[in-house]
Design a protein around this motif. Structure first.
Motif, PDB file in Angstrom:
ATOM      1  N   SER A  20     -46.865 131.057  13.195  1.00 52.44           N
ATOM      2  CA  SER A  20     -48.089 130.634  13.880  1.00 52.44           C
ATOM      3  C   SER A  20     -48.011 131.056  15.337  1.00 52.44           C
ATOM      4  O   SER A  20     -46.971 131.528  15.801  1.00 52.44           O
ATOM      5  N   THR A  67     -53.748 129.043  20.604  1.00 57.83           N
ATOM      6  CA  THR A  67     -55.001 129.330  19.886  1.00 57.83           C
ATOM      7  C   THR A  67     -56.208 128.756  20.639  1.00 57.83           C
ATOM      8  O   THR A  67     -57.240 129.413  20.769  1.00 57.83           O
ATOM      9  N   GLU A  99     -51.137 134.645  16.908  1.00 54.84           N
ATOM     10  CA  GLU A  99     -50.204 134.885  15.807  1.00 54.84           C
ATOM     11  C   GLU A  99     -49.637 136.301  15.913  1.00 54.84           C
ATOM     12  O   GLU A  99     -48.445 136.529  15.699  1.00 54.84           O
ATOM     13  N   PHE A 151     -52.511 133.218   9.643  1.00 60.51           N
ATOM     14  CA  PHE A 151     -53.850 132.850  10.104  1.00 60.51           C
ATOM     15  C   PHE A 151     -54.946 133.901   9.887  1.00 60.51           C
ATOM     16  O   PHE A 151     -56.096 133.547   9.844  1.00 60.51           O
ATOM     17  N   ARG A 182     -58.887 126.499  10.864  1.00 61.44           N
ATOM     18  CA  ARG A 182     -57.769 126.035  11.685  1.00 61.44           C
ATOM     19  C   ARG A 182     -56.600 125.551  10.819  1.00 61.44           C
ATOM     20  O   ARG A 182     -56.785 124.924   9.785  1.00 61.44           O
ATOM     21  N   GLY A 183     -55.410 125.859  11.265  1.00 56.12           N
ATOM     22  CA  GLY A 183     -54.219 125.491  10.494  1.00 56.12           C
ATOM     23  C   GLY A 183     -53.929 126.488   9.374  1.00 56.12           C
ATOM     24  O   GLY A 183     -53.076 126.263   8.517  1.00 56.12           O
ATOM     25  N   GLY A 184     -54.625 127.631   9.393  1.00 52.58           N
ATOM     26  CA  GLY A 184     -54.591 128.563   8.268  1.00 52.58           C
ATOM     27  C   GLY A 184     -53.307 129.362   8.071  1.00 52.58           C
ATOM     28  O   GLY A 184     -53.165 130.040   7.056  1.00 52.58           O
ATOM     29  N   SER A 185     -52.365 129.275   8.999  1.00 49.42           N
ATOM     30  CA  SER A 185     -51.098 129.983   8.754  1.00 49.42           C
ATOM     31  C   SER A 185     -50.385 129.424   7.525  1.00 49.42           C
ATOM     32  O   SER A 185     -49.611 130.133   6.871  1.00 49.42           O
TER      33      SER A 185
HETATM   34  N1  ASP Z   1     -52.780 128.857  15.288  1.00 50.05           N
HETATM   35  C1  ASP Z   1     -53.799 128.487  14.346  1.00 50.05           C
HETATM   36  C2  ASP Z   1     -54.366 127.134  14.679  1.00 50.05           C
HETATM   37  O1  ASP Z   1     -54.015 126.560  15.702  1.00 50.05           O
HETATM   38  C3  ASP Z   1     -53.322 128.571  12.924  1.00 50.05           C
HETATM   39  C4  ASP Z   1     -52.172 127.674  12.573  1.00 50.05           C
HETATM   40  O2  ASP Z   1     -51.533 127.101  13.448  1.00 50.05           O
HETATM   41  O3  ASP Z   1     -51.868 127.543  11.385  1.00 50.05           O
HETATM   42  O4  ASP Z   1     -55.212 126.632  13.963  1.00 50.05           O
END
Ligand code: ASP
Ligand code: ADP
Ligand code: MG
Length: 438
Positions: free
Chosen positions: A38, A51, A116, A170, A184-187
């Motif tokens: 990430s 991000t 990323e 991501f 968001r959080g897609g990694s």
């Molecule tokens: N960096 C991205 C986010 O903050 C993806 C991730 O962290 O998974 O959403």
């Protein structure tokens, strides 16, 4: 030999010290061959994720203003990681290219993905693994959905050519080549895609907690970690807001039956949580596996005598929502009543119009929209065999003065959902946790 795919979250890679921990973890086992990273996350409470800084810089550039202050901070954070690791790596050309691209409006997704991308380059250089560019191998379709089969074919082939590799999480690319990110959080999703394509035996997801906990640690103090949880239970919990793992991260590994192990980068000695396709055992002591919840919901209450015998009633109601581009979360219904739970942010400024349209379409006796609803899900495969679990949930909440506004057991036997006032959210979760765990 075993193959493991790993994903490290933002807090695991927030600064040079965290990078060192991550490298030690990766090097500790030969099987740890493919690493998804990430962007750098928060280093301390109140810090800003890279991000979020990228979104901010891009918004400024898009408005035609000068983003150089924010961009300098972003660059500074990456450079302090490079210096802190003692790396001989010069990313100035990348920084120059990215900052000038921002003024040509390459899209928010391109901007966000650079966190990323840069972190992947740094980590690959530090650990001495190949760098694989996901835009070349992770594909979205024209309609913006993820193209799983094409990605899997192409990515499998390329991974088999690399003994070890680092991939930024991501993002991937659209058919026309532009960059697109997951939500968001897609990694977490990228990690799962890579695990499947590598035909990995295990997907290790490294974060800042020692596994999936029985409740959100920001609501319950020191919740117990879950040893083992099934894909289905996890899906129910993460959909309902347990934020450890992206709710869609389960799909690629599920297609291949690969288990996920949630681990803590800061406590690698902890076993963490195993997420498995299915399990014949459950914790007899607690019965439930976990509790999760979300706030910010509204319920559209519709009443009409003999509703159940009126053919097409439900469809007409849902059609109104569809026309307004609104998706629904739950649909608790009785003989003469129907409730439609929707996210508050989706209907906020359309509620009067929706009431008008539903009224026109189905002529209800009564219709109203109530805001301020929170949903809480109590999930557990053990609930199928243990009688009386629902009763315990209701009694525990009631004993703490929580008013239950809605019950939705749905068709899934592993999930009981209750709706409460947002103001009762924390109290209800604490009460249920105490009833089953303490
Ligand atoms: N960096 C991205 C986010 O903050 C993806 C991730 O962290 O998974 O959403
Ligand atoms: P990463 O940056 O590694 O992807 P996230 O912040 O996305 O990490 O997810 C980990 C966080 O999820 C934890 O720090 C914790 O605050 C939060 N969280 C919410 N619910 C739970 C839960 N049930 N178990 C563990 N962590 C949870
Ligand atoms: Mg995350």
């Amino acid at each position: 030999m075993q193959i493991k795919a790993l994903k490290f979250g933002g807090s695991s890679l927030a600064d040079a010290e965290q990078f060192k921990k991550v490298a030690n973890i990766v090097k500790a086992e030969d099987s740890r061959r493919y690493v998804v990273v990430s962007a750098p996350g928060k280093r301390f409470d109140g810090d800003t994720k890279i991000t979020d800084m990228l979104y901010e810089a891009y918004a400024i550039a898009e408005a035609g203003d000068d983003m150089s202050d924010v961009f300098a901070k972003i660059r500074g954070r990456f450079e302090s990681i490079i210096t802190g690791l003692g790396l001989d790596l010069d990313l100035s050309r990348d920084f120059d290219k990215i900052s000038s691209a921002f003024y040509h409006h390459p899209g928010r997704d391109y901007a966000a993905s650079r966190g990323e991308y840069l972190n992947g380059k740094i980590f690959a250089a530090y650990i001495g693994y190949d760098f694989i560019e996901p835009a070349k191998y992770i594909f979205f379709k024209e309609d913006g959905t993820f193209d799983s089969e094409r990605t899997n074919d192409v990515l499998s082939a390329v991974l088999s050519e690399h003994e070890h590799a680092v991939l930024p999480g991501f993002y991937g690319s659209m058919p026309n080549g532009t960059i697109k990110t997951f939500s968001r959080g897609g990694s977490d999703i990228t990690g799962s895609i890579v695990a499947r394509a590598a035909k990995a035996d295990l997907y290790e997801n490294w974060t800042d907690v020692s596994g999936f906990l029985m409740a959100d640690p920001r609501v319950v103090q020191n919740p117990r970690p879950i040893d083992e949880i099934t894909y289905r239970e996890l899906r129910e919990l993460s959909y309902m807001g347990a934020g450890v793992l992206h709710e869609d991260a389960i799909f690629p590994v599920r297609a291949a039956g690969i288990p996920i192990n949630i681990r803590n980068t800061n406590r690698p000695e902890d076993r963490g949580t195993m997420i498995v396709p299915r399990s014949d055992y459950y914790n007899y002591e607690t019965i439930i596996t976990g509790i999760a919840g979300k706030k910010g919901l509204s319920v559209i209450n519709i009443e009409k005598d003999m509703m159940n015998s009126e053919i097409g009633f439900g469809r007409k109601v849902l059609e109104v929502l569809e026309d307004h581009g609104i998706s629904f979360e739950h649909l608790p219904s009785g003989i003469d009543t129907m409730g439609v739970v929707v996210s508050n942010s989706e209907i906020a400024d359309k509620s009067e119009l929706i009431i008008k349209d539903i009224t026109k379409s189905v002529h209800p006796d009564h219709i109203s929209i109530e805001d301020g609803l929170a949903l809480i899900a109590v999930v557990g495969r053990g609930m199928i065999s243990a009688k009386g679990t629902a009763g315990r949930v209701f009694r525990a909440a009631a004993a703490k003065g929580v008013n239950i506004r809605m019950i939705d057991q749905g068709s899934s036997e592993i999930n009981i959902i209750i709706g409460v006032d947002e103001s009762d959210y924390v109290r209800a979760i604490e009460a249920i946790y105490e009833e089953f765990v303490k």
